[in-house]
Design an enzyme around this catalytic site. Sequence first.
Site, PDB file in Angstrom:
ATOM      1  N   THR A  67       0.866  -1.174   0.000  1.00  0.00           N
ATOM      2  CA  THR A  67       0.000   0.000   0.000  1.00  0.00           C
ATOM      3  C   THR A  67       0.901   1.221   0.000  1.00  0.00           C
ATOM      4  OG1 THR A  67      -1.639  -1.191   1.314  1.00  0.00           O
ATOM      5  CG2 THR A  67      -1.852   1.202   1.199  1.00  0.00           C
ATOM      6  N   LYS A  71      -1.908   4.927   8.593  1.00  0.00           N
ATOM      7  CA  LYS A  71      -1.115   5.020   7.351  1.00  0.00           C
ATOM      8  C   LYS A  71      -2.041   5.222   6.145  1.00  0.00           C
ATOM      9  CE  LYS A  71       1.525   2.270   4.077  1.00  0.00           C
ATOM     10  NZ  LYS A  71       2.160   1.022   3.698  1.00  0.00           N
ATOM     11  N   LYS A  89      -7.938   1.335  -3.153  1.00  0.00           N
ATOM     12  CA  LYS A  89      -7.590   0.903  -1.794  1.00  0.00           C
ATOM     13  C   LYS A  89      -7.777   2.036  -0.775  1.00  0.00           C
ATOM     14  CE  LYS A  89      -5.115  -1.146   1.549  1.00  0.00           C
ATOM     15  NZ  LYS A  89      -5.230  -2.435   2.164  1.00  0.00           N
TER      16      LYS A  89
HETATM   17  P1  NAD Z   1       6.194  -5.875   7.183  1.00  0.00           P
HETATM   18  O1  NAD Z   1       6.925  -4.725   7.793  1.00  0.00           O
HETATM   19  O2  NAD Z   1       5.916  -7.081   7.991  1.00  0.00           O
HETATM   20  O3  NAD Z   1       6.972  -6.351   5.842  1.00  0.00           O
HETATM   21  C1  NAD Z   1       7.697  -5.510   5.007  1.00  0.00           C
HETATM   22  C2  NAD Z   1       9.006  -6.211   4.690  1.00  0.00           C
HETATM   23  O4  NAD Z   1       9.751  -5.431   3.751  1.00  0.00           O
HETATM   24  C3  NAD Z   1       9.913  -6.395   5.920  1.00  0.00           C
HETATM   25  O5  NAD Z   1      10.185  -7.775   6.116  1.00  0.00           O
HETATM   26  C4  NAD Z   1      11.173  -5.606   5.569  1.00  0.00           C
HETATM   27  O6  NAD Z   1      12.383  -6.202   6.041  1.00  0.00           O
HETATM   28  C5  NAD Z   1      11.129  -5.614   4.056  1.00  0.00           C
HETATM   29  N1  NAD Z   1      11.912  -4.543   3.447  1.00  0.00           N
HETATM   30  C6  NAD Z   1      11.935  -3.235   3.788  1.00  0.00           C
HETATM   31  N2  NAD Z   1      12.794  -2.569   2.981  1.00  0.00           N
HETATM   32  C7  NAD Z   1      13.299  -3.492   2.118  1.00  0.00           C
HETATM   33  C8  NAD Z   1      14.232  -3.431   1.055  1.00  0.00           C
HETATM   34  N3  NAD Z   1      14.809  -2.270   0.706  1.00  0.00           N
HETATM   35  N4  NAD Z   1      14.537  -4.558   0.398  1.00  0.00           N
HETATM   36  C9  NAD Z   1      13.943  -5.740   0.737  1.00  0.00           C
HETATM   37  N5  NAD Z   1      13.044  -5.871   1.749  1.00  0.00           N
HETATM   38  C10 NAD Z   1      12.736  -4.752   2.419  1.00  0.00           C
HETATM   39  O7  NAD Z   1       4.841  -5.241   6.606  1.00  0.00           O
HETATM   40  P2  NAD Z   1       3.524  -6.040   6.117  1.00  0.00           P
HETATM   41  O8  NAD Z   1       2.525  -6.054   7.216  1.00  0.00           O
HETATM   42  O9  NAD Z   1       3.944  -7.291   5.447  1.00  0.00           O
HETATM   43  O10 NAD Z   1       2.952  -4.999   5.043  1.00  0.00           O
HETATM   44  C11 NAD Z   1       3.510  -4.872   3.741  1.00  0.00           C
HETATM   45  C12 NAD Z   1       2.642  -3.919   2.930  1.00  0.00           C
HETATM   46  O11 NAD Z   1       1.310  -4.445   2.871  1.00  0.00           O
HETATM   47  C13 NAD Z   1       2.523  -2.523   3.501  1.00  0.00           C
HETATM   48  O12 NAD Z   1       2.552  -1.596   2.452  1.00  0.00           O
HETATM   49  C14 NAD Z   1       1.170  -2.534   4.196  1.00  0.00           C
HETATM   50  O13 NAD Z   1       0.575  -1.256   4.271  1.00  0.00           O
HETATM   51  C15 NAD Z   1       0.386  -3.462   3.302  1.00  0.00           C
HETATM   52  N6  NAD Z   1      -0.741  -4.145   3.953  1.00  0.00           N
HETATM   53  C16 NAD Z   1      -0.584  -4.731   5.170  1.00  0.00           C
HETATM   54  C17 NAD Z   1      -1.660  -5.377   5.775  1.00  0.00           C
HETATM   55  C18 NAD Z   1      -1.516  -6.044   7.124  1.00  0.00           C
HETATM   56  O14 NAD Z   1      -2.549  -6.368   7.724  1.00  0.00           O
HETATM   57  N7  NAD Z   1      -0.305  -6.262   7.630  1.00  0.00           N
HETATM   58  C19 NAD Z   1      -2.906  -5.422   5.121  1.00  0.00           C
HETATM   59  C20 NAD Z   1      -3.025  -4.851   3.855  1.00  0.00           C
HETATM   60  C21 NAD Z   1      -1.929  -4.207   3.288  1.00  0.00           C
END
Ligand code: NAD
Length: 290
Positions: free
Chosen positions: A87, A237, A162
């Site tokens: 997102t 966010k 979204k």
């Molecule tokens: P998270 O923080 O668990 O995962 C993100 C991952 O990206 C981490 O493991 C981090 O190490 C990795 N990362 C960061 N910078 C990086 C880079 N330069 N190279 C490689 N890896 C890198 O977050 P999440 O909960 O998995 O969410 C991910 C996305 O999905 C976000 O944009 C969030 O808004 C969206 N989202 C999350 C949810 C939820 O319920 N968690 C629901 C819908 C959407």
Amino acid sequence: MKIGFIGLGNMGGPMAANLVAAGHEVVGFDLTAPMPAGVVAAGSAAQAAQGAEVVITMLPNGAILRAVAGEVIPAMAAGAVLCDCSTVDVDSARAVAEQAVEAGLDALDAPVSGGVGGATAGTLTFMVGGSDAAFATVQPLFAVMGQKAVHCGAAGAGQSAKICNNMILGVTMIATCEAFALADKLGLDRQKMFDVVSTSSGYSWTMNAYCPAPGVGPKSPADNGYAPGFAAELMLKDLRLSQQAAEAVDADTPMGAAAAALYARFVEDEDGNGRDFSAMLPRFEKRGRG
Ligand code: NAD
């Protein structure tokens, strides 16, 4: 299919695991998260992207997406699709898509709803922006990771859908919680409140499917001490992204702005961080009008 997967955190990890389980070849890269079983670890984002037909990113925000895209686009095979499921702000989604197309690639913005539970169960909903051809290429992967993929339009349309959806969600959750808190003070039984509203014109997903009152309606994070679920800081966010987009196109969104301000206060000045976004109800319960 040969897939590069970058960002294997709470969402990306189980999504990649489902692709492996469906027989796809997945090469992954993350700065910190462990690789799910069956995902081959690459030494860099560029390495994960090399030779892949589709590169999926699932990253925290638009700035990180832009940085990762800058690394992977030059490494990707001609004609491959960069599919971002994070997102992020609409501008970043469009900028990355433009950069990919200029490099002879195709791109999709495909944010999801359904949370970690949906990612694990393979029941996410994808909201997708980009070309018909790219959508058709990635559709079989959406079918593995989710139950529904809606092609919303050109680049940025997925992120637009979204944030509009989640702006409604944030505003509606606040309205549902403040109405419960008012009903409490008026001496109305919560179960009666649910019975009436869930079958009357005030009904909503937040009342009917995700009721913020414990012990009322179907099971929800309220029945688990408000452990997320969908964390208040993630709602903040998305509300901020909606207001950033509204400013960019001069859209008047007073309720979205009020919801963003209230969730900011809840997360940053009160005890909302790390709690489900429905924990607005105990917040209102404790308060008066002052
Ligand atoms: P998270 O923080 O668990 O995962 C993100 C991952 O990206 C981490 O493991 C981090 O190490 C990795 N990362 C960061 N910078 C990086 C880079 N330069 N190279 C490689 N890896 C890198 O977050 P999440 O909960 O998995 O969410 C991910 C996305 O999905 C976000 O944009 C969030 O808004 C969206 N989202 C999350 C949810 C939820 O319920 N968690 C629901 C819908 C959407």
